[in-house]
Design a protein around this motif. Sequence first.
Motif, PDB file in Angstrom:
ATOM      1  N   ARG A   2       1.541   5.660 -21.719  1.00  0.00           N
ATOM      2  CA  ARG A   2       1.327   4.306 -22.294  1.00  0.00           C
ATOM      3  C   ARG A   2       2.300   3.369 -21.827  1.00  0.00           C
ATOM      4  O   ARG A   2       3.298   3.778 -21.130  1.00  0.00           O
ATOM      5  N   GLY A   3       2.091   2.225 -22.288  1.00  0.00           N
ATOM      6  CA  GLY A   3       3.104   1.061 -21.924  1.00  0.00           C
ATOM      7  C   GLY A   3       3.087   1.022 -20.486  1.00  0.00           C
ATOM      8  O   GLY A   3       2.333   0.843 -19.802  1.00  0.00           O
ATOM      9  N   ILE A   4       4.516   0.567 -20.309  1.00  0.00           N
ATOM     10  CA  ILE A   4       4.918   0.160 -18.926  1.00  0.00           C
ATOM     11  C   ILE A   4       4.554   1.446 -17.665  1.00  0.00           C
ATOM     12  O   ILE A   4       4.076   1.081 -16.831  1.00  0.00           O
ATOM     13  N   GLY A   5       4.956   2.592 -18.238  1.00  0.00           N
ATOM     14  CA  GLY A   5       4.645   3.730 -17.631  1.00  0.00           C
ATOM     15  C   GLY A   5       3.179   3.855 -17.014  1.00  0.00           C
ATOM     16  O   GLY A   5       2.783   4.238 -15.726  1.00  0.00           O
ATOM     17  N   ARG A   6       2.315   3.633 -18.199  1.00  0.00           N
ATOM     18  CA  ARG A   6       0.801   3.661 -17.856  1.00  0.00           C
ATOM     19  C   ARG A   6       0.390   2.641 -16.695  1.00  0.00           C
ATOM     20  O   ARG A   6      -0.127   2.780 -15.911  1.00  0.00           O
ATOM     21  N   GLY A   7       0.856   1.495 -16.970  1.00  0.00           N
ATOM     22  CA  GLY A   7       0.698   0.268 -15.985  1.00  0.00           C
ATOM     23  C   GLY A   7       1.180   0.714 -14.666  1.00  0.00           C
ATOM     24  O   GLY A   7       0.366   0.155 -13.753  1.00  0.00           O
ATOM     25  N   ILE A   8       2.327   1.276 -14.461  1.00  0.00           N
ATOM     26  CA  ILE A   8       2.914   1.448 -13.289  1.00  0.00           C
ATOM     27  C   ILE A   8       2.073   2.699 -12.387  1.00  0.00           C
ATOM     28  O   ILE A   8       1.785   2.387 -11.158  1.00  0.00           O
ATOM     29  N   LEU A   9       1.528   3.586 -12.998  1.00  0.00           N
ATOM     30  CA  LEU A   9       0.653   4.638 -12.624  1.00  0.00           C
ATOM     31  C   LEU A   9      -0.675   4.448 -12.082  1.00  0.00           C
ATOM     32  O   LEU A   9      -0.846   4.634 -11.062  1.00  0.00           O
ATOM     33  N   LYS A  10      -1.031   3.326 -13.240  1.00  0.00           N
ATOM     34  CA  LYS A  10      -2.310   2.856 -12.515  1.00  0.00           C
ATOM     35  C   LYS A  10      -2.511   1.801 -11.368  1.00  0.00           C
ATOM     36  O   LYS A  10      -3.088   1.814 -10.620  1.00  0.00           O
ATOM     37  N   LYS A  11      -1.318   0.904 -11.139  1.00  0.00           N
ATOM     38  CA  LYS A  11      -0.987   0.227 -10.259  1.00  0.00           C
ATOM     39  C   LYS A  11      -0.675   0.895  -8.819  1.00  0.00           C
ATOM     40  O   LYS A  11      -1.148   0.555  -7.685  1.00  0.00           O
ATOM     41  N   LEU A  12      -0.031   2.046  -8.989  1.00  0.00           N
ATOM     42  CA  LEU A  12       0.542   2.870  -7.809  1.00  0.00           C
ATOM     43  C   LEU A  12      -1.040   3.614  -7.304  1.00  0.00           C
ATOM     44  O   LEU A  12      -1.255   3.540  -6.053  1.00  0.00           O
ATOM     45  N   ALA A  13      -1.967   3.927  -8.174  1.00  0.00           N
ATOM     46  CA  ALA A  13      -3.093   4.489  -7.613  1.00  0.00           C
ATOM     47  C   ALA A  13      -4.072   3.509  -7.069  1.00  0.00           C
ATOM     48  O   ALA A  13      -4.520   3.925  -6.204  1.00  0.00           O
ATOM     49  N   GLU A  14      -4.029   2.364  -7.787  1.00  0.00           N
ATOM     50  CA  GLU A  14      -4.937   1.403  -7.082  1.00  0.00           C
ATOM     51  C   GLU A  14      -4.310   1.036  -5.705  1.00  0.00           C
ATOM     52  O   GLU A  14      -5.230   0.401  -4.709  1.00  0.00           O
ATOM     53  N   CYS A  15      -3.185   1.127  -5.315  1.00  0.00           N
ATOM     54  CA  CYS A  15      -2.527   0.774  -4.218  1.00  0.00           C
ATOM     55  C   CYS A  15      -2.535   2.097  -3.204  1.00  0.00           C
ATOM     56  O   CYS A  15      -1.904   2.000  -2.099  1.00  0.00           O
ATOM     57  N   GLY A  16      -3.283   3.229  -3.659  1.00  0.00           N
ATOM     58  CA  GLY A  16      -3.449   4.400  -2.727  1.00  0.00           C
ATOM     59  C   GLY A  16      -2.588   5.209  -2.724  1.00  0.00           C
ATOM     60  O   GLY A  16      -2.811   6.301  -1.987  1.00  0.00           O
ATOM     61  N   ARG A  66       0.790  -1.222   0.019  1.00  0.00           N
ATOM     62  CA  ARG A  66       0.045   0.120  -0.013  1.00  0.00           C
ATOM     63  C   ARG A  66       0.895   1.243   0.068  1.00  0.00           C
ATOM     64  O   ARG A  66       1.782   1.168   0.580  1.00  0.00           O
ATOM     65  N   PHE A  67       0.514   2.290  -0.481  1.00  0.00           N
ATOM     66  CA  PHE A  67       1.114   3.546  -0.644  1.00  0.00           C
ATOM     67  C   PHE A  67       0.215   4.747  -0.276  1.00  0.00           C
ATOM     68  O   PHE A  67       0.358   5.692  -0.880  1.00  0.00           O
ATOM     69  N   ASP A  68      -0.828   4.394   0.830  1.00  0.00           N
ATOM     70  CA  ASP A  68      -1.508   5.531   1.232  1.00  0.00           C
ATOM     71  C   ASP A  68      -0.708   6.618   1.758  1.00  0.00           C
ATOM     72  O   ASP A  68       0.127   6.365   2.645  1.00  0.00           O
ATOM     73  N   GLY A  69      -1.061   7.927   1.522  1.00  0.00           N
ATOM     74  CA  GLY A  69      -0.484   8.803   2.094  1.00  0.00           C
ATOM     75  C   GLY A  69       0.781   9.436   1.336  1.00  0.00           C
ATOM     76  O   GLY A  69       1.863  10.353   1.760  1.00  0.00           O
ATOM     77  N   LYS A  70       1.168   8.591   0.295  1.00  0.00           N
ATOM     78  CA  LYS A  70       2.426   8.745  -0.553  1.00  0.00           C
ATOM     79  C   LYS A  70       1.758   9.518  -1.933  1.00  0.00           C
ATOM     80  O   LYS A  70       0.792   9.118  -2.337  1.00  0.00           O
ATOM     81  N   ARG A  71       2.908  10.314  -2.506  1.00  0.00           N
ATOM     82  CA  ARG A  71       2.671  10.928  -3.577  1.00  0.00           C
ATOM     83  C   ARG A  71       3.608  10.590  -4.760  1.00  0.00           C
ATOM     84  O   ARG A  71       4.794  10.820  -4.445  1.00  0.00           O
ATOM     85  N   ALA A  72       3.303  10.034  -5.684  1.00  0.00           N
ATOM     86  CA  ALA A  72       4.195   9.476  -6.703  1.00  0.00           C
ATOM     87  C   ALA A  72       4.045  10.143  -7.975  1.00  0.00           C
ATOM     88  O   ALA A  72       3.126  10.422  -8.538  1.00  0.00           O
ATOM     89  N   LEU A  73       5.424  10.056  -8.540  1.00  0.00           N
ATOM     90  CA  LEU A  73       5.605  10.704 -10.195  1.00  0.00           C
ATOM     91  C   LEU A  73       6.117   9.794 -10.802  1.00  0.00           C
ATOM     92  O   LEU A  73       7.067   9.101 -10.839  1.00  0.00           O
ATOM     93  N   VAL A  74       5.339   9.483 -12.119  1.00  0.00           N
ATOM     94  CA  VAL A  74       5.969   8.549 -13.046  1.00  0.00           C
ATOM     95  C   VAL A  74       5.941   9.251 -14.470  1.00  0.00           C
ATOM     96  O   VAL A  74       5.007   9.714 -14.967  1.00  0.00           O
ATOM     97  N   THR A  75       7.133   9.339 -14.810  1.00  0.00           N
ATOM     98  CA  THR A  75       7.597   9.727 -16.204  1.00  0.00           C
ATOM     99  C   THR A  75       7.065   8.830 -17.294  1.00  0.00           C
ATOM    100  O   THR A  75       7.254   7.440 -17.006  1.00  0.00           O
ATOM    101  N   GLY A  76       6.780   9.321 -18.420  1.00  0.00           N
ATOM    102  CA  GLY A  76       6.439   8.405 -19.435  1.00  0.00           C
ATOM    103  C   GLY A  76       5.103   7.524 -19.246  1.00  0.00           C
ATOM    104  O   GLY A  76       5.075   6.531 -19.580  1.00  0.00           O
ATOM    105  N   ALA A  77       4.296   8.254 -18.451  1.00  0.00           N
ATOM    106  CA  ALA A  77       2.938   7.591 -17.770  1.00  0.00           C
ATOM    107  C   ALA A  77       2.050   7.347 -18.921  1.00  0.00           C
ATOM    108  O   ALA A  77       0.821   6.825 -18.565  1.00  0.00           O
TER     109      ALA A  77
END
Length: 247
Positions: free
Chosen positions: A17-31, A4-15
């Motif tokens: 499409r592709g891998i970056g999009r997948g990373i950002l969506k999962k980070l959001a899903e994890c809070g 979980r990443f509740d209370g955390k703020r994340a920045l993803v570059t190249g978000a």
Amino acid sequence: MNIRFDGKRALVTGAGRGIGRGILKKLAECGAECVALSKTQENLDSLKNEVPGIQTVMVDLADWTATRHALEKIGKIDLLVNNAAIVNVSPFIETAKDDLDKVLDVNFKAAFNVSQIVARSMVERGNGGAIVNVSSVASRIGCSNMASYSSAKGAMDSLTQVMATELGPHKIRVNSVHPHLVPSTDMGKSAAGFLPLGALEYYLSRIPLNRFPDVEDVVNAVLFLLSDKASSLNGIALPIDGGFEAN
């Protein structure tokens, strides 16, 4: 293992499409509260439709100054993923300076620039953080026709080591992941299309697990390294290649 990443703020570059999009969506899903960076507004708009709560930043990372201006306005970041990349496929002796410059600007200099901005803020706040650089197996083996891409990723690997050493005392962990070709992404398809006849099959034959990684494989590795589950990992280079390097 629940991450979980509740209370955390994340920045993803190249978000966008592709891998970056997948990373950002999962980070959001994890809070996590997420900031998506891309140079393509259309991709950011479609991503925001899928994940309405995210903040989007449109900027061309090849523009050093514009990137700094854009990121100085986004506030605190606890988690950073330097994922943005482009690829140029050409023989070493035929690679033009302009093509080399473009690849270095996006794949290496942008990660340097973004990390410098984010890490400085992390140090000033004193709460630590985690950074993951998305490198490539191409930085560790000699991939024909990939001189500019491999060189840029190799520079990113060296930067990862320096960042881990200098930022570790500030409780900021810096690691990298090294995926093999991910054929399901647009960039993976593009790179595969330039390979010589039979090369894709040859690479696959060298992978003991007998498959290329998919986006989810990379996403899961990145999220683990960002999480507190990896609290003692700093400066590592994690292959995501099914055992390719081992073979």
